[in-house]
Each structure stands twice: as structure tokens, then as C-alpha cells.
Design an enzyme around this catalytic site. Structure first.
Site: not given
Ligand SMILES: C[S@@+](CC[C@H](N)C(=O)[O-])C[C@H]1O[C@@H](n2cnc3c(N)ncnc32)[C@H](O)[C@@H]1O
Length: 417
Positions: A206, A228
Site C-alpha cells: 500500500d 496501480k
């Protein structure tokens, strides 16, 4: 112990012969219930030894071990014959004559005996020991206990952080671990979390959490930024779950590195459940949650004697009037303790309004701690009445933990964290 003895006798010329004693169910006698016993007993208890302590007095911790039934305590001084049937003896009374008599008995009865006051008179020495995941490290350096401890620490630390490899002969079983990485400072991850990270093939990380640790990973480790992962027709969380499942099914060891604790607004259980549906087991490693550690890093205790007897951790990601809100702000306004709000920077104006409308004093002190435990940590103080304006003028940005309550005013002027 022997290594800590301040003795003047000539060091023995022969090195000690190292051995691992298997003491489970075997009689061990400890003489003296002071600091030496307090330090040594936990390892003897962990080894499953059948321990008898003989001592007229004991430290409170040793007393607690007796009360818990971990040792049998005979409250008197040493008497000849006490070592009968003992495999191992720890002689650590404050009376040199008793110690000498006991070690003479040990010599006679062929009982290995450690002496706290005279290393040369002992027949056994206690090494500096440490453990990391099934490896026991024991270091003896003759008469230099600090050196033993330093060498031990270096080896144990190396095993824990993976810089010393201890490959198992058994083929390593791939694992999936949801690891709480703590609030951001790389030192604030748990030892287990760090070890699993060192063993991972894939790390899905994260934004929040100890990003610096990712730099230390060897080049073959695939590091995936969770934010992403393309999610196309899935929700972002589903895409993360799918990535976890895919890598686990490919036989890789996967660490899902999360900020704080995986189960505090971390969606950790959703990930564990998604894996379980696919029949994949996962380990959950708790982490230091920002809800406590970030206020602490800014000098704010979430509880303080005589000030707050409770703290409540709340998500502020939806505004109080939002129908999706599950938070009872009216009840929270009535509490006298500390309110800790995560994910609340954007909505803090509305939250403060709601708390005041439900009766909370507008002068209640409040602090926003941004990017706690990192080099960019910043604390901004306000009150419920002024917070909306303060956030705007001071440009407070997420991530921040908001603390509301009288504890904000506690803390010494200078606190070295
Ligand atoms: C999705 S929640 C995750 C909380 C995390 N599982 C925990 O136990 O700390 C993210 C929120 O945690 C808080 N947070 C996490 N790390 C922080 C940090 N280093 N400084 C300030 N706030 C932080 C912020 O309120 C942020 O919006």
C-alpha cells in the site's frame, strides 16, 4: 550467571563443550529467587523443565511464576540433599557459603551446575541465547558477557531481517501473509513481519506503511504497488484480491504489506476471505496501528490517568449526515474519553459541527498529526470550533490522525520519541 560473575580466578584453558539440554519433564533445581533466577527461569520454563525453586524469598516476577504453577517454590534456604535427582542446577543465592555447599553437592552427585557468583567453580556456563523461527543461537565467549550478547544480537537480528540466510533442508512451503507494516517508520514493523518480507517472492504494498523497507528487498522480489493494479471491470479491492490469489496459485510466497494493522480499517479480512474461498490459507501478522502510534509519536497519549479512561477509534471517511455512515455521532459526542479519527481530514469540518450540535464543548482540544512517525511528521493543534478553518489555512493533508479530547493538552514540553 557464570558469565556475569565478577571473579578473579584464572580462566580455564579448555573451551566449554557446547550442548543443548533437553530438559522437558526433568528435574531442575534453582537456588535463590533473585534477579538471576528471574532472568533464567523463563527459558527453563519454556524448555518444559520440572523446576523446583528453593529460596526464602523471591522477586515479584518469580513469585508470579510460582503462583501460576510454572515452578514449585520451597520457601527456605538451601539444605544438603536438595539437588537429589536433579539433572541441572542453577545456584544463585546471595549467600556464598550456601552457593559453595550446593556446588559441592552438585559435583558429588554429578549434576551440571551453573553458579552466579563463581564461574570457575561452576561445571556449566550459560551462553547468551536468542531464538528466531526454530533456530536457537547460543554464544559463549569465555568471560566477556557483553561480547557474547553482542554476537548473539547480531546473529539473531541477521536471522530475523533475512541478512543471514538459514535455509531449511525441507523444501520451503510458499506462504501468503497479510502483514501489518506499522504507521510508516520502517523500524515499527514487527519482527515477524520483517522476516516474512525477507522471505517473500512477491510483495503487494500500500501507499501507507513502511515504504522504505521495499528498497531493502533483493532484486528478484517483485514489488507491486496495490494502488496501480489495473482493475478494469473489477473494484480496486477485487483486483488486489485477484492479484493475491493469482500469485499464491503460482506457488509464490506473497506478502500483502499494509499500513498499520491489517484489521483496523485495512480491509484485511476481505483479503483473507477472498483467499479462503479459493482454499488458500494465509497468515495475519498484526501491525502497530496508526490510531495509537501516530498520536503517541506526536506526544499525545490516547489515555492518561485521571483524564481519559477510554478511547474510541472512528473512521471519518463519510460525513455524519451521509446515509452510508455507520457512526453514531450523537453518542460519541457524549463520551468523555478520547476520540481518534482516521481518514477524516476531508470531513473534519462536518464532523466537528455534528459533535458540537450533539453537545460536545466547542473548546475541546484537537490535534491533527500528519504523516506520523515519518520524517515529514507534522502536528497541528486546534479546537472543535476552529478545526475546519485551521485545516484550510494550515493546509493539512491526508494521511492524518485526528485526536479529540483533553489528552491533547497532556505531554511534557519536550518528549523524545
Ligand atoms: C485506510 S486507513 C488504514 C489504517 C491502518 N490499517 C492502521 O491501522 O493504521 C488509513 C488512515 O490511517 C491513518 N494513517 C495511517 N498511517 C498514518 C500516518 N503515518 N500518519 C497519519 N495518519 C496515518 C490516516 O488517517 C489514514 O487516512
Amino acid at each position: 550467571m557464570a558469565e556475569h560473575a565478577d571473579h578473579t580466578a584464572q580462566p580455564t584453558t579448555h573451551p566449554a563443550y557446547p550442548v543443548g539440554l533437553r530438559l522437558a519433564g526433568r528435574r531442575v533445581v534453582v537456588l535463590g529467587g533473585g534477579q538471576v533466577a528471574q532472568r533464567r527461569l523463563p527459558a527453563l520454563i519454556a524448555a518444559g523443565a520440572d523446576i523446583t525453586l528453593i529460596s526464602p524469598s523471591a522477586t515479584p516476577s518469580v513469585e508470579a511464576m510460582a503462583e501460576a504453577g510454572e515452578i514449585t517454590w520451597t520457601k527456605r534456604r538451601y539444605e544438603d540433599g536438595d539437588l537429589a535427582d536433579a539433572w541441572y542446577a542453577l545456584v544463585a543465592t546471595t549467600d556464598p557459603a550456601s552457593n559453595a555447599a550446593a556446588s559441592a553437592e552438585a559435583e558429588r552427585t554429578r549434576t551440571w551446575c551453573v553458579r552466579s557468583d563463581d564461574a570457575e567453580a561452576a561445571t556449566a556456563w550459560t551462553p547468551a541465547t536468542g531464538r528466531s523461527e526454530g533456530v536457537t543461537v547460543a554464544v559463549l565467549t569465555g568471560h566477556d558477557p557483553r561480547r557474547s550478547a553482542t554476537v548473539r544480537d547480531a546473529i539473531v537480528e541477521g536471522l530475523r531481517d533475512g541478512s543471514i540466510a538459514a535455509p531449511q533442508h525441507r523444501a520451503r512451503t510458499p506462504f501468503v501473509a497479510l502483514v501489518g507494516g506499522g504507521p510508516g517508520d520502517p523500524d515499527l514493523i514487527t519482527v515477524r513481519g520483517r522476516r516474512l518480507l525477507a522471505e517473500a517472492d512477491v510483495v503487494i504494498a500500500d501507499r501507507l506503511g513502511p515504504r522504505d523497507l521495499l528498497d531493502e528487498l533483493p532484486p528478484h522480489v517483485e514489488v507491486i504497488d496495490a494502488a496501480k493494479i489495473p482493475y478494469g471491470r473489477f473494484m480496486a479491492q477485487e483486483a488486489i484480491n485477484n492479484a493475491l490469489i493469482e500469485h499464491a496459485k503460482a506457488g509464490r510466497s506473497v506478502v500483502r504489506l499494509k499500513g498499520g494493522d491489517p484489521f483496523v480499517f485495512g480491509r484485511g479480512m476481505e483479503e483473507a476471505q477472498a483467499l479462503a474461498v479459493e482454499g488458500i490459507a494465509c497468515t495475519v501478522v498484526p501491525g502497530i496501528s496508526s490510531s495509537i502510534s501516530v498520536p503517541g509519536a506526536a506526544g499525545i497519549p490516547v489515555t492518561h490517568r485521571g483524564v481519559a479512561h477510554e478511547f474510541t477509534v472512528v473512521s471519518g471517511h463519510v460525513a455524519p449526515e451521509d446515509p452510508r455512515s455507520l457512526v453514531d455521532w450523537a453518542s460519541l459526542a457524549k463520551l468523555t474519553g478520547t476520540l481518534v479519527i482516521l481518514m477524516g481530514v476531508d470531513k473534519i469540518g462536518k464532523i466537528a459541527e455534528a459533535l458540537i450540535a450533539h453537545g460536545k464543548n466547542p473548546e475541546t482540544p484537537l490535534a491533527l498529526v500528519q504523516e506520523g512517525t515519518t520524517a515529514s511528521q507534522r502536528r497541528v493543534d486546534a479546537t472543535l470550533a476552529t478545526v475546519a478553518e485551521t485545516v484550510r489555512t494550515q493546509e493539512v493533508r491526508p494521511p492524518a490522525v485526528i485526536v479529540i479530547g483533553d489528552v491533547v493538552a497532556e505531554g511534557p514540553d519536550r518528549l523524545v520519541m
